[in-house]
Scaffold this motif. Structure first.
Motif, PDB file in Angstrom:
ATOM      1  N   PRO A 156       0.520   6.549   5.355  1.00 65.62           N
ATOM      2  CA  PRO A 156      -0.886   5.976   5.227  1.00 65.62           C
ATOM      3  C   PRO A 156      -1.177   5.528   3.946  1.00 65.62           C
ATOM      4  O   PRO A 156      -0.260   6.095   2.985  1.00 65.62           O
ATOM      5  N   LYS A 157      -2.027   4.559   3.729  1.00 67.29           N
ATOM      6  CA  LYS A 157      -2.496   4.152   2.353  1.00 67.29           C
ATOM      7  C   LYS A 157      -2.243   5.136   1.368  1.00 67.29           C
ATOM      8  O   LYS A 157      -2.070   4.978   0.142  1.00 67.29           O
ATOM      9  N   ALA A 158      -3.375   6.112   1.469  1.00 66.12           N
ATOM     10  CA  ALA A 158      -3.396   7.023   0.473  1.00 66.12           C
ATOM     11  C   ALA A 158      -2.617   8.541   0.615  1.00 66.12           C
ATOM     12  O   ALA A 158      -3.015   9.317   0.087  1.00 66.12           O
ATOM     13  N   ALA A 159      -1.494   8.082   0.963  1.00 71.64           N
ATOM     14  CA  ALA A 159      -0.457   9.376   1.122  1.00 71.64           C
ATOM     15  C   ALA A 159      -0.040  10.015  -0.131  1.00 71.64           C
ATOM     16  O   ALA A 159       0.121   9.073  -1.071  1.00 71.64           O
ATOM     17  N   LYS A 160       0.181  11.157  -0.069  1.00 67.62           N
ATOM     18  CA  LYS A 160       0.906  11.585  -1.246  1.00 67.62           C
ATOM     19  C   LYS A 160       2.336  11.248  -1.250  1.00 67.62           C
ATOM     20  O   LYS A 160       2.909  10.904  -0.194  1.00 67.62           O
ATOM     21  N   PRO A 161       3.111  11.239  -2.200  1.00 70.72           N
ATOM     22  CA  PRO A 161       4.790  11.178  -2.224  1.00 70.72           C
ATOM     23  C   PRO A 161       5.232  11.984  -1.212  1.00 70.72           C
ATOM     24  O   PRO A 161       5.118  13.323  -1.109  1.00 70.72           O
TER      25      PRO A 161
ATOM     26  N   ALA B  89       0.871  -1.326   0.122  1.00 68.86           N
ATOM     27  CA  ALA B  89       0.054   0.068  -0.040  1.00 68.86           C
ATOM     28  C   ALA B  89       0.820   1.278   0.087  1.00 68.86           C
ATOM     29  O   ALA B  89       0.297   2.386  -0.409  1.00 68.86           O
ATOM     30  N   MET B  90       2.053   1.064   0.486  1.00 69.62           N
ATOM     31  CA  MET B  90       3.108   2.353   0.568  1.00 69.62           C
ATOM     32  C   MET B  90       3.656   2.560  -1.023  1.00 69.62           C
ATOM     33  O   MET B  90       4.374   3.397  -1.240  1.00 69.62           O
ATOM     34  N   ARG B  91       3.415   1.653  -2.010  1.00 68.36           N
ATOM     35  CA  ARG B  91       4.160   1.806  -3.152  1.00 68.36           C
ATOM     36  C   ARG B  91       3.672   3.129  -3.819  1.00 68.36           C
ATOM     37  O   ARG B  91       2.768   3.470  -3.535  1.00 68.36           O
ATOM     38  N   GLY B  92       4.863   3.746  -4.348  1.00 67.68           N
ATOM     39  CA  GLY B  92       4.462   5.244  -5.028  1.00 67.68           C
ATOM     40  C   GLY B  92       4.526   6.353  -4.011  1.00 67.68           C
ATOM     41  O   GLY B  92       4.376   7.349  -4.566  1.00 67.68           O
ATOM     42  N   THR B  93       4.607   6.110  -2.713  1.00 66.54           N
ATOM     43  CA  THR B  93       4.736   7.011  -1.911  1.00 66.54           C
ATOM     44  C   THR B  93       6.176   7.738  -1.606  1.00 66.54           C
ATOM     45  O   THR B  93       6.292   8.812  -0.890  1.00 66.54           O
ATOM     46  N   LEU B  94       7.201   6.811  -1.989  1.00 62.90           N
ATOM     47  CA  LEU B  94       8.549   7.315  -1.837  1.00 62.90           C
ATOM     48  C   LEU B  94       9.073   8.092  -3.118  1.00 62.90           C
ATOM     49  O   LEU B  94       8.793   7.796  -4.147  1.00 62.90           O
ATOM     50  N   ARG B  95       9.981   8.981  -2.673  1.00 65.51           N
ATOM     51  CA  ARG B  95      10.712   9.682  -3.856  1.00 65.51           C
ATOM     52  C   ARG B  95      11.703   9.026  -4.589  1.00 65.51           C
ATOM     53  O   ARG B  95      12.070   7.980  -3.801  1.00 65.51           O
ATOM     54  N   ARG B  96      11.947   9.289  -5.677  1.00 67.08           N
ATOM     55  CA  ARG B  96      12.903   8.740  -6.385  1.00 67.08           C
ATOM     56  C   ARG B  96      14.410   8.726  -5.633  1.00 67.08           C
ATOM     57  O   ARG B  96      14.715   9.881  -4.833  1.00 67.08           O
TER      58      ARG B  96
ATOM     59  N   GLU C  82       8.847   1.761  14.854  1.00 66.19           N
ATOM     60  CA  GLU C  82       7.514   1.077  14.550  1.00 66.19           C
ATOM     61  C   GLU C  82       7.962   0.260  13.077  1.00 66.19           C
ATOM     62  O   GLU C  82       8.573   0.829  12.383  1.00 66.19           O
ATOM     63  N   PRO C  83       7.426  -0.782  12.762  1.00 72.47           N
ATOM     64  CA  PRO C  83       7.419  -1.640  11.614  1.00 72.47           C
ATOM     65  C   PRO C  83       7.116  -0.561  10.239  1.00 72.47           C
ATOM     66  O   PRO C  83       5.831   0.033  10.647  1.00 72.47           O
ATOM     67  N   LEU C  84       7.800  -0.465   9.498  1.00 71.68           N
ATOM     68  CA  LEU C  84       7.340   0.307   8.103  1.00 71.68           C
ATOM     69  C   LEU C  84       7.387   1.754   8.470  1.00 71.68           C
ATOM     70  O   LEU C  84       7.005   2.337   7.618  1.00 71.68           O
ATOM     71  N   SER C  85       7.984   2.142   9.310  1.00 72.09           N
ATOM     72  CA  SER C  85       8.089   3.727   9.691  1.00 72.09           C
ATOM     73  C   SER C  85       9.465   4.211   8.835  1.00 72.09           C
ATOM     74  O   SER C  85      10.085   3.096   8.575  1.00 72.09           O
ATOM     75  N   ILE C  86       9.333   5.454   8.771  1.00 73.85           N
ATOM     76  CA  ILE C  86      10.241   5.939   7.877  1.00 73.85           C
ATOM     77  C   ILE C  86      11.185   7.188   8.787  1.00 73.85           C
ATOM     78  O   ILE C  86      10.431   8.023   9.347  1.00 73.85           O
ATOM     79  N   THR C  87      12.380   7.088   8.820  1.00 75.77           N
ATOM     80  CA  THR C  87      13.038   7.914   9.346  1.00 75.77           C
ATOM     81  C   THR C  87      14.048   8.554   8.370  1.00 75.77           C
ATOM     82  O   THR C  87      14.747   7.860   7.610  1.00 75.77           O
ATOM     83  N   ASP C  88      13.885  10.016   8.398  1.00 77.70           N
ATOM     84  CA  ASP C  88      14.711  10.873   7.221  1.00 77.70           C
ATOM     85  C   ASP C  88      15.775  11.635   7.990  1.00 77.70           C
ATOM     86  O   ASP C  88      15.611  12.408   8.849  1.00 77.70           O
TER      87      ASP C  88
END
Length: 197
Positions: A189-194, A37-44, A165-171
């Motif tokens: 979240p599922k419908a998040a923007k990139p 569900a997170m596909r497409g939400t990450l930047r290049r 947390e599992p699947l959390s993002i740290t930048d």
């Protein structure tokens, strides 16, 4: 900022849910669904890396990331404790658990100490300091906590106060001289923007 490091924690496994020390187990089905569900939400990214464990590689695959294995991203090796619950080890080796929780150099399980993981994480971040661009790294909570402590200059004992947390993002971001923690524990979240820089 010229350098960006986005660390994504692997998805949950049956061991995660049971509070067990990890071994090389697969992701639970729910985590696979959440990662997809997170596909497409990450930047290049200029570099896509994954830890060598099955659960990290499965997370990368579920995110549709064609990632290279980077050994420095490996989870803390828990030796003889791998696959056992915290309660089980505490009942069998209370002195070992006490040492592990209070001494960053202790490895009573015969695996790696927290200090060993911190050296790997800081080595990776030092190496990235010479790289321009964005790196996405699929890794484990232990490595992410060590990276956060490295950037903050905090003592290793503070790792037990960081929940990843599992699947959390740290930048993280760097100008080539120092790292800064930009976001910690963000979940998409599922419908998040990139994500944007």
């Amino acid at each position: 900022m010229l350098i960006r490091l986005t660390m994504i924690c692997n998805g949950a496994t049956a061991a995660t849910r049971k509070g067990a020390f990890p071994s090389d187990e697969p992701l639970e089905p729910r985590s696979l669904t959440q990662a997809k569900a997170m596909r497409g939400t990450l930047r290049r990214a200029d570099r896509l890396w994954t830890a060598p464990s099955l659960r990290a590689r499965q997370t990368a695959e579920a995110l549709a990331l064609d990632a290279w294995v980077e050994p420095l991203l490996a989870d803390q090796a828990h030796g003889s404790w791998a696959g056992k619950s915290f309660e089980e080890v505490q009942a069998e080796q209370p002195e070992g658990i006490a040492a592990w929780l209070t001494d960053p150099n202790a490895a009573p399980h015969g695996g790696e100490s927290l200090a060993d993981v911190a050296r790997r994480a800081s080595g990776l971040m030092d190496r990235l300091m010479a790289e321009r661009g964005h790196t996405i790294a699929l890794t484990h909570a232990s490595v992410i906590r060590a990276a956060i402590l490295h950037v903050l200059g905090a003592p290793l004992a503070a790792c037990w106060k960081i929940d990843v947390e599992p699947l959390s993002i740290t930048d993280f971001r760097s100008d080539g001289r120092r790292w800064v923690l930009r976001a910690c524990g963000v979940t998409t979240p599922k419908a998040a923007k990139p994500l944007r820089p």
